[in-house]
Design a protein around this motif. Structure first.
Motif, mmCIF file in Angstrom:
data_model
loop_
_atom_site.group_PDB
_atom_site.id
_atom_site.type_symbol
_atom_site.label_atom_id
_atom_site.label_comp_id
_atom_site.label_asym_id
_atom_site.label_seq_id
_atom_site.Cartn_x
_atom_site.Cartn_y
_atom_site.Cartn_z
ATOM 1 N N PHE A 1 0.861 -1.178 0.000
ATOM 2 C CA PHE A 1 0.000 0.000 0.000
ATOM 3 C C PHE A 1 0.901 1.232 0.000
ATOM 4 O O PHE A 1 2.121 1.129 0.143
ATOM 5 C CB PHE A 1 -0.947 0.004 1.208
ATOM 6 C CG PHE A 1 -0.284 -0.292 2.524
ATOM 7 C CD1 PHE A 1 0.257 0.721 3.297
ATOM 8 C CD2 PHE A 1 -0.198 -1.605 2.987
ATOM 9 C CE1 PHE A 1 0.865 0.451 4.512
ATOM 10 C CE2 PHE A 1 0.412 -1.888 4.205
ATOM 11 C CZ PHE A 1 0.948 -0.857 4.969
ATOM 12 N N ASN A 2 0.310 2.393 -0.214
ATOM 13 C CA ASN A 2 1.065 3.628 -0.388
ATOM 14 C C ASN A 2 1.823 3.991 0.883
ATOM 15 O O ASN A 2 1.217 4.360 1.894
ATOM 16 C CB ASN A 2 0.117 4.769 -0.781
ATOM 17 C CG ASN A 2 0.863 5.986 -1.297
ATOM 18 O OD1 ASN A 2 1.808 6.443 -0.682
ATOM 19 N ND2 ASN A 2 0.416 6.506 -2.431
ATOM 20 N N VAL A 3 3.155 3.895 0.827
ATOM 21 C CA VAL A 3 3.983 4.132 2.010
ATOM 22 C C VAL A 3 3.958 5.599 2.424
ATOM 23 O O VAL A 3 4.056 5.926 3.615
ATOM 24 C CB VAL A 3 5.433 3.648 1.758
ATOM 25 C CG1 VAL A 3 6.114 4.492 0.689
ATOM 26 C CG2 VAL A 3 6.240 3.657 3.053
ATOM 27 N N PHE A 4 3.791 6.500 1.455
ATOM 28 C CA PHE A 4 3.756 7.931 1.783
ATOM 29 C C PHE A 4 2.477 8.287 2.542
ATOM 30 O O PHE A 4 2.496 9.076 3.491
ATOM 31 C CB PHE A 4 3.882 8.768 0.508
ATOM 32 C CG PHE A 4 5.183 8.569 -0.213
ATOM 33 C CD1 PHE A 4 6.356 9.132 0.281
ATOM 34 C CD2 PHE A 4 5.247 7.810 -1.369
ATOM 35 C CE1 PHE A 4 7.565 8.944 -0.375
ATOM 36 C CE2 PHE A 4 6.456 7.609 -2.025
ATOM 37 C CZ PHE A 4 7.626 8.183 -1.526
ATOM 38 N N ASP A 5 1.354 7.699 2.116
ATOM 39 C CA ASP A 5 0.108 7.896 2.852
ATOM 40 C C ASP A 5 0.231 7.341 4.266
ATOM 41 O O ASP A 5 -0.265 7.936 5.235
ATOM 42 C CB ASP A 5 -1.054 7.197 2.126
ATOM 43 C CG ASP A 5 -1.605 8.039 0.994
ATOM 44 O OD1 ASP A 5 -1.269 9.239 0.926
ATOM 45 O OD2 ASP A 5 -2.363 7.503 0.163
ATOM 46 N N ALA A 6 0.884 6.170 4.382
ATOM 47 C CA ALA A 6 1.049 5.532 5.695
ATOM 48 C C ALA A 6 1.841 6.437 6.638
ATOM 49 O O ALA A 6 1.493 6.604 7.810
ATOM 50 C CB ALA A 6 1.738 4.182 5.538
ATOM 51 N N VAL B 1 4.554 1.340 13.780
ATOM 52 C CA VAL B 1 5.703 0.452 13.566
ATOM 53 C C VAL B 1 5.418 -0.538 12.438
ATOM 54 O O VAL B 1 6.277 -0.822 11.596
ATOM 55 C CB VAL B 1 6.043 -0.312 14.869
ATOM 56 C CG1 VAL B 1 7.054 -1.416 14.586
ATOM 57 C CG2 VAL B 1 6.599 0.655 15.912
ATOM 58 N N ILE B 2 4.178 -1.037 12.363
ATOM 59 C CA ILE B 2 3.838 -2.079 11.392
ATOM 60 C C ILE B 2 3.582 -1.525 9.991
ATOM 61 O O ILE B 2 3.984 -2.126 8.991
ATOM 62 C CB ILE B 2 2.620 -2.889 11.891
ATOM 63 C CG1 ILE B 2 3.066 -3.819 13.035
ATOM 64 C CG2 ILE B 2 1.984 -3.699 10.760
ATOM 65 C CD1 ILE B 2 1.973 -4.670 13.619
ATOM 66 N N VAL B 3 2.945 -0.357 9.876
ATOM 67 C CA VAL B 3 2.538 0.122 8.542
ATOM 68 C C VAL B 3 3.565 1.013 7.860
ATOM 69 O O VAL B 3 3.441 1.287 6.652
ATOM 70 C CB VAL B 3 1.197 0.892 8.607
ATOM 71 C CG1 VAL B 3 0.118 0.039 9.239
ATOM 72 C CG2 VAL B 3 1.332 2.223 9.318
ATOM 73 N N ASN B 4 4.574 1.473 8.574
ATOM 74 C CA ASN B 4 5.484 2.467 7.992
ATOM 75 C C ASN B 4 6.368 1.952 6.861
ATOM 76 O O ASN B 4 7.045 2.734 6.204
ATOM 77 C CB ASN B 4 6.371 3.092 9.083
ATOM 78 C CG ASN B 4 5.804 4.405 9.569
ATOM 79 O OD1 ASN B 4 4.691 4.787 9.219
ATOM 80 N ND2 ASN B 4 6.565 5.120 10.386
#
Length: 352
Positions: free
Chosen positions: A121-126, A323-326
């Motif tokens: 998924f979009n890491v920048f949004d995360a 920590v998990i989604v970044n």
């Protein structure tokens, strides 16, 4: 076949709830009918959201789903405020935060991860959402808790109103940032690959209409369900805090739960994450502040002050999620980790 079953559940369950509320059916029966009906209605909201997502994109689709889903909780909370149930409202807000971050996202990662070994998924949004989560929960919720220790009730309400206004302004600014000034600026290669050319099941107008009708039906059903909580809680030994944090939060956000998991199963992780995190941000930065302001018109005003277990549970959920989604990736084990954290907190609130 599954959609037909949900249709039958809704067309049988909803009229029975209306009749049962008039004829005063037993609370346990209304409780069961309401739960089944909300699950059925959630399937329609999920299908409508998926159709809208194909038409308008994952960000707006996820935002629409979160908004319609949170409208249910907002309605329930306003009725609770009118009845003076401040503790239940604050507990349900806590439950929404930990439920969206740990239960919804955990289920999405877990179910999606069982089908796909690695999802993106979009890491920048995360990362953008991570900063907002830190502000909304760790700054805006903990600061009032700390400062209110040395304040009287009047100053505490004033502090809560000030924090609420700032949060609403920043939330509107965040939407403007994501949907206007920086729309599409941070699209990643993975996000573009995840966009599949599909034909929506329903057109935009029909999907919005179904979302609206389903939301109203869920709101009515949820209100009837809330009236059964006291009797059901006594029968099963559930405390008011447990009902607010776990039961009300799950029921009030059932539509979003189903939609996010469905999107993850179809490998549409941008939408699934936007629903889970976007809903959390909307609850903490918009719904909670609005409830503080609305409560001023009722006999008892609601300060934005949570109990210590509630604050710690929300802060821990945010930190674990960040920590998990970044890294912009997910798998079934990360989903299992989020779910494990949710169940641990659920046990704690039940025993508390």
């Amino acid at each position: 076949m599954v959609n037909r079953i949900f249709l039958i559940v809704v067309f049988i369950g909803f009229p029975l709830i209306v009749i049962g509320s008039l004829l005063q059916f037993p609370s346990i029966l209304i409780f069961g009918l309401s739960c089944l009906t909300i699950i059925g209605l959630s399937s329609f909201m999920g299908r409508a959201t998926e159709s809208l997502t194909i038409v308008v994109g994952p960000r707006i689709g996820g935002l629409l789903n979160a908004t319609f889903g949170n409208a249910v909780e907002l309605i329930i909370s306003i009725f609770s405020l009118k009845a003076g149930l401040i503790g239940v409202v604050l507990a349900s807000l806590t439950g929404s935060v930990i439920g969206n971050l740990l239960l919804v996202m955990g289920l999405s990662f877990f179910i999606g991860g069982l089908k796909f070994k690695r999802q993106n998924f979009n890491v920048f949004d995360a990362r953008h959402n991570s900063g907002l989560l830190m502000f909304a929960v760790i700054v805006a919720f903990i600061i009032p808790e700390l400062f209110s220790k040395n304040m009287n009730d009047s100053k505490t309400i004033t502090l809560s109103i000030g924090v609420s206004i700032i949060m609403i302004i920043l939330y509107i600014a965040a939407l403007y940032f994501k949907l206007v000034t920086h729309r599409g600026v941070y699209n990643t290669k993975e996000s573009k690959q995840n966009i599949k050319h599909e034909e929506p099941e329903w057109g935009k107008g029909k999907a919005i209409l179904i979302l609206g009708i389903a939301t109203l039906a869920v709101a009515f059903t949820s209100e009837k369900l809330v009236h059964t909580f006291h009797e059901v809680g006594e029968k099963f030994g559930w405390s008011e805090l447990f009902i607010g944090v776990i039961i009300v939060a799950i029921v009030g956000n059932a539509a979003e739960h189903a939609s996010a998991v469905l999107m993850a199963f179809k490998d549409k992780m941008d939408v699934a994450v936007e629903i889970a995190v976007g809903s959390t941000l909307q609850i903490s930065m918009f719904v909670a502040p609005i409830l503080v302001i609305v409560s001023l018109f009722f006999p008892i005003s609601m300060p934005l002050i949570f109990t210590l277990p509630e604050v710690i549970a929300m802060a821990t959920s945010v930190l674990l999620t960040i920590v998990i989604v970044n890294d912009g990736e997910s798998n079934w084990f990360e989903g299992a980790t989020l779910l494990a954290a949710y169940f641990i907190m659920g046990i704690g609130f039940y025993l508390l």
